[in-house]
Enzyme design. Sequence first.
Site, short mmCIF file in Angstrom:
data_model
loop_
_atom_site.label_atom_id
_atom_site.label_comp_id
_atom_site.label_asym_id
_atom_site.label_seq_id
_atom_site.Cartn_x
_atom_site.Cartn_y
_atom_site.Cartn_z
N SER A 1 -2.25 -20.74 33.47
CA SER A 1 -2.24 -19.03 32.86
C SER A 1 -2.89 -18.38 32.57
O SER A 1 -4.70 -18.77 32.46
CB SER A 1 -1.08 -19.40 32.19
OG SER A 1 -1.17 -18.25 30.92
N LYS A 2 -2.71 -17.39 33.05
CA LYS A 2 -4.33 -16.26 32.42
C LYS A 2 -4.68 -16.25 31.37
O LYS A 2 -5.75 -16.51 30.83
CB LYS A 2 -3.94 -15.15 33.25
CG LYS A 2 -3.17 -13.86 32.08
CD LYS A 2 -2.80 -13.09 33.24
CE LYS A 2 -1.39 -12.35 32.35
NZ LYS A 2 -1.51 -10.90 32.67
N ARG A 3 -3.87 -16.79 30.72
CA ARG A 3 -4.07 -16.83 29.38
C ARG A 3 -5.52 -17.96 28.83
O ARG A 3 -5.82 -18.03 27.64
CB ARG A 3 -2.96 -17.86 28.39
CG ARG A 3 -1.80 -16.10 28.66
CD ARG A 3 -0.77 -16.81 27.00
NE ARG A 3 0.31 -15.63 26.86
CZ ARG A 3 1.17 -16.02 27.66
NH1 ARG A 3 1.49 -16.75 28.27
NH2 ARG A 3 2.40 -15.56 27.36
#
Length: 207
Positions: free
Chosen positions: A42-44
Amino acid sequence: RGDEWLPSLPKNILLYQAFGWVPPKFFHLPLILNKDGGGKLSKRQGDVFVEDFLAKGYLPEALINFSVLLGWHPKNDQEIFSLEELEKVFDSDGIGTSPAIFDSEKLDYFNAYYLRKKPLTELLLIAKPFLAPLLITAPEHKQSDDFLRKILELEQPRLKNLVELPINTKFFFEASLKIDPSLLLWKKLSPAEVKANLLEIGEFINN
């Protein structure tokens, strides 16, 4: 699609049928997980877009080679594939059912391999944008292609990605070196002994 969408597949098919449309062929792939295996990539958790990796100095061929092995297994133990080879050998039957782990160290391995294979002339072209901030303030004689090629020839065997290039080569472009003298003190040697050693080494190099 990711295999987390498998439960909704029957609903998707029913929607297509309700509208009188021909459903596409759906293909579900295992998820790609973070290196710790704790969740979906995830980009998180960091960079996930191709543009992000290109901006950090990863080569397209390295990204392709790395990505195709996320969940796909060739029939032999081969790891390095050109795009032309992949077009011949890739088969969806080789895709496993278990989630793949995004291992950034493995990506560095592929990128380092392809960087080492680059001819110096080609490497110079793709490296220049990453060296641009250093060239702005560098003395004029340190901005020539000949000078840059010599630096790249030294750094090429150690490069993992191009974004680290200006960090590793910054001292080459400075008008004069500024260092902390204490860094030159080796173990229990006195400053006088270190100075004598450096003078001897300097004389050896000059000769």
